[in-house]
Each structure stands twice: as structure tokens, then as C-alpha cells.
Write a protein that holds these residues in place. Structure first.
Motif, PDB file in Angstrom:
ATOM      1  N   THR A   2       2.109   8.162  12.538  1.00  5.73           N
ATOM      2  CA  THR A   2       1.399   8.091  11.155  1.00  5.73           C
ATOM      3  C   THR A   2       2.086   8.779  10.396  1.00  5.73           C
ATOM      4  O   THR A   2       2.726   9.731  10.732  1.00  5.73           O
ATOM      5  CB  THR A   2      -0.003   8.381  11.631  1.00  5.73           C
ATOM      6  N   LYS A  50      -9.789   1.385   5.578  1.00  8.94           N
ATOM      7  CA  LYS A  50      -8.957   1.906   6.638  1.00  8.94           C
ATOM      8  C   LYS A  50      -8.078   2.941   5.972  1.00  8.94           C
ATOM      9  O   LYS A  50      -7.559   2.718   4.781  1.00  8.94           O
ATOM     10  CB  LYS A  50      -8.171   0.818   7.332  1.00  8.94           C
ATOM     11  N   GLU A  70      -4.851   4.534   5.840  1.00 14.20           N
ATOM     12  CA  GLU A  70      -3.363   4.615   6.454  1.00 14.20           C
ATOM     13  C   GLU A  70      -2.877   5.742   6.913  1.00 14.20           C
ATOM     14  O   GLU A  70      -1.743   5.792   7.699  1.00 14.20           O
ATOM     15  CB  GLU A  70      -2.373   3.539   5.473  1.00 14.20           C
ATOM     16  N   ARG A 108       4.470   0.955   1.551  1.00  7.70           N
ATOM     17  CA  ARG A 108       4.669  -0.032   2.583  1.00  7.70           C
ATOM     18  C   ARG A 108       4.985  -1.623   1.858  1.00  7.70           C
ATOM     19  O   ARG A 108       4.217  -1.956   0.991  1.00  7.70           O
ATOM     20  CB  ARG A 108       3.382  -0.080   3.310  1.00  7.70           C
ATOM     21  N   SER A 146       0.709   5.973   0.559  1.00  5.34           N
ATOM     22  CA  SER A 146      -0.095   7.046   0.900  1.00  5.34           C
ATOM     23  C   SER A 146       0.710   8.335   0.348  1.00  5.34           C
ATOM     24  O   SER A 146       1.998   8.379   0.471  1.00  5.34           O
ATOM     25  CB  SER A 146      -0.103   7.260   2.542  1.00  5.34           C
ATOM     26  N   TYR A 179       3.549   3.138  11.968  1.00  5.89           N
ATOM     27  CA  TYR A 179       4.844   2.846  11.559  1.00  5.89           C
ATOM     28  C   TYR A 179       6.070   3.378  12.096  1.00  5.89           C
ATOM     29  O   TYR A 179       5.912   4.507  12.497  1.00  5.89           O
ATOM     30  CB  TYR A 179       4.717   2.845   9.898  1.00  5.89           C
ATOM     31  N   SER A 215      -4.288   6.108  10.735  1.00  4.84           N
ATOM     32  CA  SER A 215      -4.747   4.872  11.519  1.00  4.84           C
ATOM     33  C   SER A 215      -3.577   3.986  10.824  1.00  4.84           C
ATOM     34  O   SER A 215      -3.601   2.797  11.743  1.00  4.84           O
ATOM     35  CB  SER A 215      -6.085   4.382  10.837  1.00  4.84           C
ATOM     36  N   GLY A 216      -2.380   4.222  10.000  1.00  7.27           N
ATOM     37  CA  GLY A 216      -1.427   3.150  10.028  1.00  7.27           C
ATOM     38  C   GLY A 216      -0.130   3.586  10.706  1.00  7.27           C
ATOM     39  O   GLY A 216       0.555   4.538  10.430  1.00  7.27           O
ATOM     40  N   SER A 270       0.777  -1.353  -0.056  1.00  5.15           N
ATOM     41  CA  SER A 270       0.022   0.035  -0.164  1.00  5.15           C
ATOM     42  C   SER A 270       0.818   1.232  -0.249  1.00  5.15           C
ATOM     43  O   SER A 270       2.272   1.197   0.357  1.00  5.15           O
ATOM     44  CB  SER A 270      -0.872  -0.178   1.358  1.00  5.15           C
ATOM     45  N   ASP A 278      -4.774   7.717  -1.063  1.00  2.64           N
ATOM     46  CA  ASP A 278      -4.339   6.263  -0.330  1.00  2.64           C
ATOM     47  C   ASP A 278      -4.474   5.353  -1.564  1.00  2.64           C
ATOM     48  O   ASP A 278      -5.115   5.423  -2.434  1.00  2.64           O
ATOM     49  CB  ASP A 278      -5.052   5.872   0.744  1.00  2.64           C
TER      50      ASP A 278
END
Length: 593
Positions: A438, A307, A309, A559, A273, A315, A312-313, A271, A289
Motif C-alpha cells: 500500500t 475507499k 487507497e 494511478r 494519494s 499496487y 486499502s489500495g 486517482s 486522496d
């Protein structure tokens, strides 16, 4: 001598004067019976009065409501949901009129249900058996279909079947994306479910404002259920929802969605962003996204694609965090760009930490530490600044705290208390491991450097507009000074070296006409699995331009890319996407060096 019998009284005693046969009863006692009758009537009266009191006083309100309910029904007057508009007023989300099809089974005799079903079913795309079953529903109202278009409504009208009708309804509609199978800015906007509730993104965060306030009215009905008069006394008019005017630039958003989808596909990433914000105001200009979904068909979208990212992702950001580390060192005057160190592997708490290339680089300047993204150099900078000052600097830049962005679903991983940190935690955090953020948190932190040391709250909505009056209430972001303007200016110049210096890691972000005015930083972060760092990575590039007065700050995150024709590093995968989008922005906004 004959003896005469003794005389008996009326009860058969000797004193009675009359004789009565054994078969003749006693005379009734009318006075006693009258008393009992009076007592019985009194008891009945008391019971009746008590029941009347109970009905009038205790049960009165309930019975009154039941009586009204049999004559009166509340009809909801739905408020119109507010529009979502981009910065130029282009509609991104709005409602279209659709129709709910209903039947009144009481107006369709059982003998006609089969024929009626045969006529109605093809128009609604249903089976005749299903429609006939619905027509046999007890009562006076049943839905046959919901949210049909006007063409279907007209076909039903042409059938002219008594007992079949339509009710106006609304359906949320979103624009199409340049990415196949997706809607425009899908993850940012969210969607509205079948019950009219906003889900995800802006639709959920601003649901109460967008929805407005439904009204109601009372319809008086006769015993057959037919409406006979509309009661205006109990009518409450709806208040339509507010409109949202975003800072989103639809042209930039369009190209961002395309660029990110291509970058994720080419790198075979899981994925990605791509976020762009106005450096000075914090307004979001683009928010993409991938993979994403079609908000018009949210029910069929994979759950994972809903979702966002970007907020809410969590890392570990890797080397882009070095910008924050350098900000602390410069702000506390622990270093200058020309400060030299002996750069090589560092051993802390039993761990040996090396650089991305596994080499010791010897005597280098802090400028080169940033240019070549050297982990051991960042650790030594942190040590020169001091652990406490380093920790405080992370917190000042918003690491470990939510941004407060006006989008549903933002998550956050707070920093552990400083006293719980070990030496290795401070060391690895200096180059972006150990801490979790995030993408939006990271973007806001780097943006503060471009904004002369001022952290500004990122926000999607620029103003909330009352459709009835046109009055707009602007969004007022929070700000705070996180480093001095002089320290920020020095770091801005150092970040241009990451792009321009010979052999530096950010060379792929160069735009020839903008030599020396693009500030950037690469990032390649190892991904821990069960506490162990393996081969998976997350790559990124962040930057702003023109450095003297930045018009935008942009972050690209990919990602878990797979090894393809180029190495899995931010310099090779994320920086080219940043470059292509920066060129689009320069052309669209007519930015000059």
C-alpha cells in the motif's frame, strides 16, 4: 285354598318386609356422595395451590418484568461523541445540536389531524398527506422528522400545537475542503452514520473511544402513559467519548488536497494519494486522496470514493522499491556507491528483462544505477547481496506486513514463503514488480532510511484526551532498527544524487535553495492485467528533507494516468507535485537548508 304371596325384602327379594311400587326409586347413598365431594374439593385445592406456586416461582420474574414494563420505560442518555482535533487544537470533527420532531397521536383528535398536517408539513418540508398518515399511527409516539435545525424547531414552537414536540439530538459535522464537493481530510477521518457508528478512517478505528458509554434512566408512568416521577435509583450517567488530538497539520493538509486534485486532473489519472509523515516520530502530517467525498453527505457519495487507497489500495510500487533493494546491499556490505557493474539485459527463467529505455548501459556505478533507475542494475545488486539476504531485507523493511496504522481498512499482501520464489520473482522484486504494497507501507519503508535506519510505525493520533480531566495519553509507536546508521547515511547521500546529479531521474524535485539536501526516488510501475503487464502504469515520487535532519517524508502516487503532454513517468508527473508541496512545507515550517 288360597295361597298367600311370599314376603320380599327391601330390594325386592323374598326377605324384604316392605312392598314398593315399580315407580319408586332406591334411597340415595349420602355417605358415598360425601366422599366424592371431598375428593373433588381436594383436587381443586391442589390445582389452585399448584397454579399459585407456578405463578409465584416459575413465572414470577417474567410477570414482574412485564408489570414493570407497563409502568416503567428505559430512556437512553446519549454520551457526547469525542472531538477530533488537529495538532494545534483546531476542530476537524464535532457534533452540533439538531432536533428530532415527534408527535403524540393520542393528543391529536382524528378530526384535527388534517388541519394539523396542513400546518406542520410545510415547516418540515413534507407532504401533508405523509404527515397526516403519520399522525394516524397507533400508539402514543411517532417520529415526523429527524435532524432538523434550530430554525425549524422555533417555527414548530410558534405553531403551539399540542401533541407536536422535539427531542435534542446530535449530528456529526466536518469542515469543508478546498476541493469542491469534499470535506476536509475526508478519507482519513471517515464519517458517522445515522445510527451513531463510525465508518471508515479514524471514526471507525476509534469508534468505541469516541462514542463513549451511553447512560440510562427509568421513567415511571401511570396507566395513561404519562410520566409521573423520575427514578434516580436506576439512573446511569453517560460517560462522554474521548477526544483525539492528531499530528495532522491543517495548513499542510489544505495545500496537499489542492495539489493532489490538480495533479490527478492534469494527468487525467484515475486517482491519487499524497502522504506526509514526520520522519522521526511517524506522525502523519497530511493525508490526501483524490477523488474523495463529503463526509457531511456520505449517503450520496459514490461507494468507490469511500475507499481509502492509501491503506486499502494494493499496487506494485515500481522503482521506489529500489531504495529498499539498495538498503539491503549497503547494509550487507555487498556494494558501495562506487561499485561498478556491466549493466545490460538480464535473462532469468526464460525471461529477458531490460531497462526502461531498452538499452544496455555498459560499465556504470551503483550510484548511476539509482540515479537513472536501471532495472538490470538492481537485479545484479540483488544477486550480489544474495537471494536469502534480499528476501530478509524486504521483510525487515515491512514489505508484506501491515504497518499497524490507526486507521480502519488497512490491507496487506504477505510475501509468499521464500522457498516458493523463483529466480524471476527475486529479479522483478528488486525493481518493485511482483511484490504488492500500500502507499503507506511504501512510505514507512523509505522513511526508515531518512530516520537513520530506524523503521517507525506511522500513526495519525498523537494523543487521546479525556475531556473531563484534560488528561492526555500519548501514542507510543513501535520502532525497529532495519539498517545500520552508517548504511542509512550512505543511502541518504545516494538519494540526493537522484535529485541533483546531471541526467538523474529526480531533477523535477529540486529546490534551488536546498541544493544537495533533498533525497528522493522516482517510480513507474507497470500494472498487470490478468497476469500480463500492459500499457497502464502507476507513477510515484518519494523523498525526505533536509537530508542531515529530515523534517518530513512525503510520497505522491498517481494511478493510471493517461498520456498527455508529458510521458507517464514518476519523474514527469509525481515529482513536480512533490516539489510544490515541499516548497509549501519549507515556507510553513520555516525549514532552513
Amino acid at each position: 285354598m288360597r295361597t298367600r304371596g311370599a314376603r320380599r325384602g327391601p330390594r325386592g327379594d323374598a326377605s324384604g318386609s316392605r312392598l314398593r311400587g315399580w315407580f319408586v326409586g332406591d334411597e340415595p347413598d349420602f355417605r358415598a356422595r360425601g366422599v366424592w365431594l371431598l375428593l373433588a374439593f381436594a383436587a381443586m385445592g391442589i390445582t389452585l395451590v399448584a397454579h399459585l406456586v407456578d405463578v409465584q416461582i416459575r413465572q414470577g420474574p417474567t410477570l414482574r418484568s412485564m408489570a414493570l414494563a407497563s409502568q416503567e420505560s428505559q430512556v437512553t442518555l446519549a454520551a457526547h461523541r469525542g472531538l477530533i482535533l488537529d495538532r494545534s487544537g483546531r476542530q476537524l470533527a464535532g457534533d452540533v445540536t439538531v432536533f428530532d420532531v415527534f408527535a403524540d397521536p393520542g393528543l391529536i383528535p382524528p378530526s384535527q389531524r388534517h388541519d394539523t398536517a396542513l400546518k406542520v408539513a410545510p415547516v418540515l418540508g413534507l407532504g401533508p398527506g405523509k404527515v397526516e398518515q403519520l399522525l394516524a399511527t397507533p400508539g402514543r409516539f411517532v417520529y415526523l422528522a429527524k435532524r432538523v435545525d434550530d430554525r425549524t424547531r422555533q417555527k414548530l414552537q410558534s405553531l403551539a400545537i399540542a401533541g407536536i414536540g422535539t427531542l435534542d439530538s446530535e449530528q456529526r459535522v466536518y469542515n469543508g475542503s478546498p476541493v469542491a464537493g469534499a470535506s476536509f481530510a475526508g478519507n482519513l477521518l471517515g464519517f458517522v452514520d445515522h445510527d451513531g457508528n463510525g465508518q471508515y478512517g479514524l471514526e471507525q478505528y476509534y469508534n468505541a473511544l469516541l462514542h463513549g458509554v451511553d447512560g440510562s434512566e427509568s421513567t415511571l408512568r401511570d396507566v395513561a402513559g404519562n410520566a409521573i416521577v423520575l427514578s434516580q435509583q436506576d439512573r446511569k450517567d453517560p460517560r462522554d467519548g474521548r477526544n483525539l488530538q492528531l499530528g495532522l497539520d491543517s495548513q499542510i493538509q489544505y495545500w496537499s488536497e489542492q495539489a493532489l486534485a490538480k495533479g490527478v486532473t492534469d494527468s487525467q489519472s484515475v486517482s491519487g494519494s499524497l502522504l506526509i509523515m514526520d520522519t522521526h516520530t511517524g506522525a502523519i502530517r497530511a493525508w490526501a486522496d483524490y477523488p474523495t467525498y463529503d463526509a457531511n453527505n456520505f449517503a450520496t457519495a459514490p461507494y468507490a470514493s469511500l475507499k481509502d487507497e492509501a491503506v486499502s489500495g494494493l499496487y506494485e510500487p515500481g522503482s521506489v522499491m529500489k531504495v529498499v533493494t539498495f538498503a539491503g546491499g549497503l547494509n550487507n556490505k555487498a556494494i558501495t556507491p562506487q561499485t561498478e557493474i556491466d549493466e545490460g539485459p538480464v535473462r532469468i527463467d526464460g525471461y529477458t528483462i531490460g531497462d526502461w529505455d531498452g538499452r544496455a548501459h555498459g560499465r556504470v556505478t551503483m550510484q548511476w544505477v539509482l540515479d537513472d533507475s536501471l532495472n538490470d542494475g538492481a537485479i545484479k545488486l540483488m544477486q550480489m547481496e544474495g537471494q536469502h539476504n534480499f528476501y530478509e531485507n524486504l521483510a525487515n523493511f515491512g514489505i508484506g506486513a501491515p504497518t499497524g496504522v490507526d486507521v480502519a481498512g488497512e490491507v496487506n499482501q504477505p510475501l509468499a514463503p521464500e522457498q516458493q520464489w523463483k529466480g524471476v520473482d527475486f529479479a522483478t522484486s528488486a525493481f518493485g514488480q511482483h511484490v504488492q504494497v500500500t502507499p503507506l507501507q511504501m512510505l514507512a519503508a523509505i522513511n526508515a532510511v531518512g530516520n537513520n535506519g530506524v523503521w517507525v510505525q506511522p500513526h495519525v493520533v498523537d494523543s487521546i484526551v479525556d475531556p473531563a480531566t484534560g488528561r492526555a495519553t500519548p501514542f507510543s509507536p513501535t520502532t525497529r532498527q532495519v539498517m545500520t546508521p552508517d548504511a542509512a547515511a550512505t543511502l541518504q547521500k545516494m538519494m540526493t544524487g537522484v535529485v541533483e546529479d546531471h541526467g538523474a531521474s529526480g531533477y523535477a524535485a529540486k529546490i534551488p535553495a536546498f541544493k544537495g539536501v533533498i533525497a528522493g526516488k522516482t517510480g513507474t510501475a507497470s500494472v498487470p492485467v490478468n497476469g500480463v503487464y500492459g500499457g497502464d502504469v502507476i507513477v510515484s515520487f518519494v523523498g525526505f528533507m533536509p537530508v542531515s535532519n529530515p523534517q518530513f517524508t512525503m510520497l505522491v502516487v498517481l494511478r493510471l494516468p493517461k498520456e498527455t503532454k508529458v510521458a507517464r513517468e514518476g519523474a514527469y508527473l509525481a515529482a513536480p507535485i512533490w516539489h510544490d508541496m515541499a516548497q509549501v512545507i519549507v515556507d510553513q515550517w520555516r525549514i532552513v537548508p
